[in-house]
Each structure stands twice: as C-alpha cells, then as structure tokens.
Design an enzyme around this catalytic site. Structure first.
Site, PDB file in Angstrom:
ATOM      1  CD  GLU A  88      -5.588  22.381  -6.100  1.00  0.00           C
ATOM      2  OE1 GLU A  88      -4.492  21.431  -4.569  1.00  0.00           O
ATOM      3  OE2 GLU A  88      -5.682  23.255  -5.782  1.00  0.00           O
ATOM      4  CG  ASP A 121      -6.626  33.966  -3.223  1.00  0.00           C
ATOM      5  OD1 ASP A 121      -5.857  32.974  -3.741  1.00  0.00           O
ATOM      6  OD2 ASP A 121      -8.499  33.230  -3.244  1.00  0.00           O
TER       7      ASP A 121
END
Lengths: 268, 403
Positions: A49, A60
């Site tokens: 990824e 995040d």
C-alpha cells in the site's frame, strides 16, 4: 485475474497470510520509495500500500501526518507517485500495488485521467479513505472497467447492513480497521478483531486484511491467525522519520521489521 | 426558460446541494453521522424540541436580536438605508451561539457526555464552552496555535468556562488544522462524544443542521424588515468564512427573487497576491472536511494556506450550500481585503458606536461600497455577526499599541 486476486489465491493455496506494508510515497525523499518497495517485497511483503501524501490527512495520527509533510516538502505529488509505481513495475510484475490516500488529489487530477494513469503505471487497487461507497457510485465504473480494484475500509462501528453494501462495491480485499481512532494509535484487542472478522466473513466473500495497531511480530502473528492479511503502517513509516538524515538506512530498517513479522506469521 | 429551483428544498436526501456537499469521511464516522442524521430528522419536526430551542434562544441568548437602522452611517454613505442585524448583542457576542444551543440539545438527546469543537477566532469555542458549562458536559476545544496567539482573550474565556483548549500545531496552525484535529478526536472517541461543528461545512448532515439552527437570523430579519421598513430588503450582506452567519441570514430569503445577496470573503492582502481566504472568489471545487465545495488548493490538490486579519475567516473551504448558490448565481460572492475590513471596523465604531468583529467588518466594508450605488428608498441588511471586543488586541497591535 488481477494481481490482487492472484496474490490471495496463491497465499490461500500455501495456507499463508498476506503481509501488507503501508509506506508514504516520497517520504522523506522521492528516491527512497522504489528501493524500499523492492526491499519490502524481498523481506516478505505480498501487497504494497503506497500512501499518496495529502496536506490534511484527517484519518491519520502524528506519525503519518509528519510523513505527509516530509513527502510534500520533498515535492511528492500524485503524478510523482504514479511514476514511482511505473518504475517499480520495471523490475516487479507480480506484487500488487494499492494506492492509498485522500480524495482531493484524485478529484483535481480527474477520475478518468487518474484511472488511466493507474493502468499505465501498473497500479492494481485504489483505497481512498474519505470516499465511502455512497459517494463513489458515479466514479466506481471508471475503475471497474479498467480492472482496478476499489478497496474499502470497514470499521468497528460499521453496521451489518453497511458491511453488505461495502462488500458489494469493493473488489480485491476488504480492509478492516481494528480500532476506533487514527492510524498508529491504540493497540488492538485480538479477540475482538477475531469476532469482527468472523462477522465480516459471514457477510462478504472477499479476503479480509486487518490494520491499525499492528506494531510488532507478535501482534502481526496474532492478527494473521484470525484474518487473511495484516496491514502494517506507522511502525514502518516511523523508520523514515528516524533515518531522515540517512535515507540509505530506511529500506533496510523497514525490511528488517517486515522480515520479523513474516517469520512470525509463517510459523506453523 | 427554466424555472428557478426551490432553494429551500436542498440538500437532497444524501446531503447534496447539486454537485456539492455530501459525506466524504472515513468509514469509522459513517455510523455516527447516520445516527446524528436520524436523530436530527426526528427532532427537527418535534414541537417539544423546537419549543426548547426557542426558549433557550429567547431567555439564554436574548433573542430576537434587534434590526437596527444605522441612520448616521447611512446618511454618510449617501445611498440606501443600512440596517444592522445585531447578532453581536447575543449572549457570548456572536451568532455562533444559535448553533451551539441547537447542537447541545441534540447532544443531550443522544446521551453524549463529552463535546468537542474546533475554533478559529474563538467565538465558536466560547459558544461551545458556554453551552457545555450550562449542561455540565465535558468540553474540549481544538484551536490552532496561531489563533491562540491572535485570540488570547477568547482562550482565557474558554478556560474560565471550564473547557480544555487543545493547541493544534500541525499544518498552518489555524482553523482548518483545528478541524482536522477535532475529526481525529471524534474518530477516536466516537461512542461518547458529540462533535459541535461551528459552521455550515463538514459532512452531511452538519451543513443542513447548522443552517437550520442559524436560519433564525434570517427569519427574524425578514419579519423585522417587513415591520420596520414596510417591505422586504433590497440586499443582504454577510461575511463568509465557513459561511454560517451568511447562510443563516440568506436562507429564509432565498425564494424572494427581489432580494439581492452578497457573501463577502476575506481577500487578506488582496486576491491578486494569492494571500487570501477567498475560495469562492479564487478557488475551485474539491473535497475537504467531509464535503465537496470550493477550496483553496494547488494544482496537485493540496490545500494551501490562507491569510486574513480575521481568524474566523481564515479557512480554505466554505460551506457547500454557498458553493451551490454561487454556481446558480443566486448569491454574489465578493471579497474585502484586510485594509478595507480594518477601515470599516474603525468607521462603524466611530460613526455608530458599534464595534464589529473583524469578521463582520468584511460585510460592513462591502456595504460601504454597495450603499452609495443604491437609492435612498432602498434597504440593505448587514449581518453584524459578532462584536469586536475580542479583536481589540489585534487592532491595537496594528496601531503599534501595547498594553
């Protein structure tokens, strides 16, 4: 068969689980990423990824926020990330690459142009954190027609009805977010994960990767026992921060972490 | 000729205003947003909920706020009569409290004990801390470090109210980063936390419900204008950062074809310098903070830093309903720069004895330009969305005065 399907089919035959590293592309320099991808494959990664940095990574935690800042300072853009995948593909035609990031850079490039560029570069799947299935009905066919898998997240808060509709929109694999929170936050509870993965299995046909909160070989092993794949992000990305001044150390450091996880996951 | 849309029929079921709006968030929040939407749709037609909301607006906020004819200023401008909708007189000093009262009632109905909010100028933070204090809720306010510096008084007010002010050090350290951080907190604490978004942006249903709570401004103004001026106004003027005070004033008038509307963005150092906060004037559509709207962004889709003397307008996005109204041409979006806003701040203070917030001063600045172009029997309503007390230190700093 797509590279992703192929990968999970092969792992299934070998009764092994997928090791799926996430790194932010271009962090801390544009040059480190492709060698790091190869080193990770060498160390046992099955799917990569590749994070597309964004100025406002709302899902995040601090580790990947800072990675985005470093990558953007180094001049990383969606176009550059696609070039990196193209470069990776010159030496690797089997390991699936999934681009993971936020919607806006894709929105600005344009969906058809982005999907074409994915095909040209050799991208296999796309995971856009802030694009739920409800909002992607118009653009999903652009990816499907080109054989690009759309990968979606399932969260601890996702209802059964939503799991069904997400599974219907998704291909490749499903990404189960094991904790409520941002990336790199709390530790996961393996028993809880096992129960949730079981629920998802009953509602969806796709392989299930589990991410968020996997920090070491032990947690990777535990999660691999109850799922089809393990996604590892912040612990790898923190290597880029630690070795920012010595970028040549980044790929070996990431590879070492993955090799430990691989060994633990492959133990009978 | 196509018939004009029924502006009040939007957003659609999925929260879209044409191509704008929607719900672009990570999966963890989808269930919470569904829950909020279900609760809101149930309560908004519940007479008891509306009665509770109206009661608080009357007795706690002090509504209705007056519609004040600025006679002396109108005379000096030499054109239309200018009326000020006095949101600055609300409890806590701005329109923000209309929304926090509404959302706190929702939080109470949903059994949430912890509320979070983002703030730029601190007005929404203060309004959130205020309702949290009153209801005994734990309150955390996310605020960019740069804004904490600019708005020290409001930071202290929030602390006195018992809120925890969390400094945000990422990105440009202003409102957009505070919103990122609030979203991160919400994802982490989604079970017990209610996120009080302060403007008409964010994922559906926020743009709709914040607008509905703020629409009290326009409903009152419409009624007051009919009564006091004897007719509907010819023009409405309001500043636009996220755009909650503007949509609150505009919405009840949208289907009144004769009423012109002006949303005034912050031009900072000037639109042509690139150092501004005017996405509708100089941005393009994209997706940020859960909705599709006009954004300040570069060619790679990265959000760029904004600049404005007013912390409350220093935001790279704008509510999706404004984006839609711009494209439809129903509202004209214009901009006023820092200098114009500061001049308007001083002028209104000197001429009317009313000190506007620097945000509201952008609307005042546009009214200054607009009024002289109109006839003396025409009427303009300017939304005086907040009072300027919080900005005294900023203005003093510009004047070179230290306390």
């Amino acid at each position: 068969m797509s590279r992703i399907q192929d990968c999970f089919a092969r792992l299934g035959e070998q009764q092994r689980k997928a090791l799926i590293p996430y790194i932010t592309a271009g962090d801390p320099t544009l040059e480190v990423t492709v060698p790091a991808m190869h080193a990770m494959v060498e160390a046992g990664a099955d799917v990569i990824e590749l994070g597309v940095p964004f100025s406002d990574p709302m899902a995040d935690g601090p580790v990947i926020q800072k990675a985005c800042e470093r990558a953007l300072r180094a001049g990383t853009s969606l176009t550059r990330v696609l070039e990196m995948v193209g470069q990776f593909r010159r030496d690797n035609d089997t390991t699936p690459v999934v681009l993971m990031g936020y919607l806006n850079p894709v929105e600005i490039m344009g969906y058809a142009r982005f999907a074409d560029a994915c095909v040209a570069a050799g991208v296999d799947g796309v995971l856009l954190v802030d694009l739920p299935p409800e909002e992607c009905e118009d653009v999903a066919p652009l990816f499907r027609e080109r054989g690009i898998d759309l990968i979606f997240l399932i969260a601890p808060t996702t209802t059964d009805a939503r799991i069904r509709s997400i599974a219907a929109a998704a291909s490749g694999y499903l990404y189960y977010v094991s904790v409520k929170g941002v990336t790199g936050s709390a530790s996961l509870d393996v028993n809880e994960v096992a129960a949730r993965v079981e629920t998802i299995r009953n509602l969806a046909q796709l392989p299930i990767g589990v991410g968020f909160g996997i920090k070491d070989a032990q947690s990777a092993q535990a999660v691999s026992r109850v799922s089809d794949g393990v996604v590892v992000g912040s612990v790898l990305v923190s290597q880029a921060a630690e070795h920012e001044q010595h970028p040549e150390k980044i790929a070996p450091a990431m590879a070492a972490i993955l090799a430990d996880m691989r060994a633990a996951m492959d133990k009978p | 000729m196509t018939e004009r849309p029924d502006y009040k029929a939007f957003p659609d079921q999925r929260g879209h205003f044409g191509q704008f709006g929607g719900r672009f968030v990570s999966e963890t929040l989808m269930a919470a947003l569904d829950e909020l939407e279900t609760m809101y749709r149930r309560l908004k037609d519940d007479p008891q909920f509306q009665a509770d909301f109206d009661y608080d607006l009357a007795h706690y906020v002090g509504r209705p706020s007056p519609l004040y004819l600025a006679e002396r200023w109108s005379r000096e401008l030499g054109g239309a009569r200018v009326w000020l909708k006095r949101e600055d007189l609300n409890h806590t000093g701005a329109h923000k409290v209309n929304n926090t009262i509404g959302q706190a009632l929702l939080a109470k109905h949903m059994g949430k004990k912890r509320v979070i909010a983002e703030t730029g100028a601190g007005q929404h933070g203060v309004a959130s801390a205020t309702v949290a204090a009153r209801l005994g809720l734990e309150c955390h306010v996310f605020m960019g470090e740069e804004d904490i510096r600019r708005q020290r008084l409001n930071v202290y007010r929030m602390k006195l109210l018992g809120a925890n002010v969390v400094p945000v050090t990422s990105g440009s350290r202003t409102l957009k980063d505070a919103m990122n951080e609030a979203m991160r907190d919400w994802v982490t604490n989604v079970d017990d936390t209610f996120y009080i978004i302060g403007t008409v942006a964010g994922p559906h249903p926020y743009p709709m419900l914040v607008r509905d709570f703020q629409a009290v401004i326009g409903r009152e103004a419409r009624e007051q204008c009919l009564k006091q001026a004897g007719k509907l106004p010819d023009a409405l003027v309001a500043c636009v950062g996220g755009g909650s005070n503007a949509i609150g004033l505009f919405h009840p008038f949208l289907n009144d074809d004769g009423v012109a509307m002006y949303g005034v963005e912050a031009a900072g150092d000037g639109i042509d310098t690139g150092r501004h906060a005017a996405p509708l004037s100089a941005g393009r559509p994209g997706v940020l903070h859960g909705n599709r709207t006009y954004l300040m962004e570069d060619d790679n889709g990265q959000i760029i830093e904004t600049h404005s003397v007013s912390a409350g307008l220093d935001y790279p996005g704008v509510g999706p309903e404004h984006a839609w109204l711009k494209d439809l041409g129903r509202v004209q979006y214009v901009a006023a720069n820092d200098q114009e806003a500061l001049a308007a701040f001083r002028e209104l203070t000197m001429v009317e004895g009313i000190m506007p917030a620097l945000e509201s001063a952008h609307a005042v600045a546009h009214a200054r330009k607009l009024a002289p172009t109109m006839d003396k029997d025409q009427n303009i309503i300017v939304n005086l969305s907040g009072r300027g007390d919080k900005d005294i230190l900023t203005v003093a700093e510009i004047d070179g005065i230290e306390f």
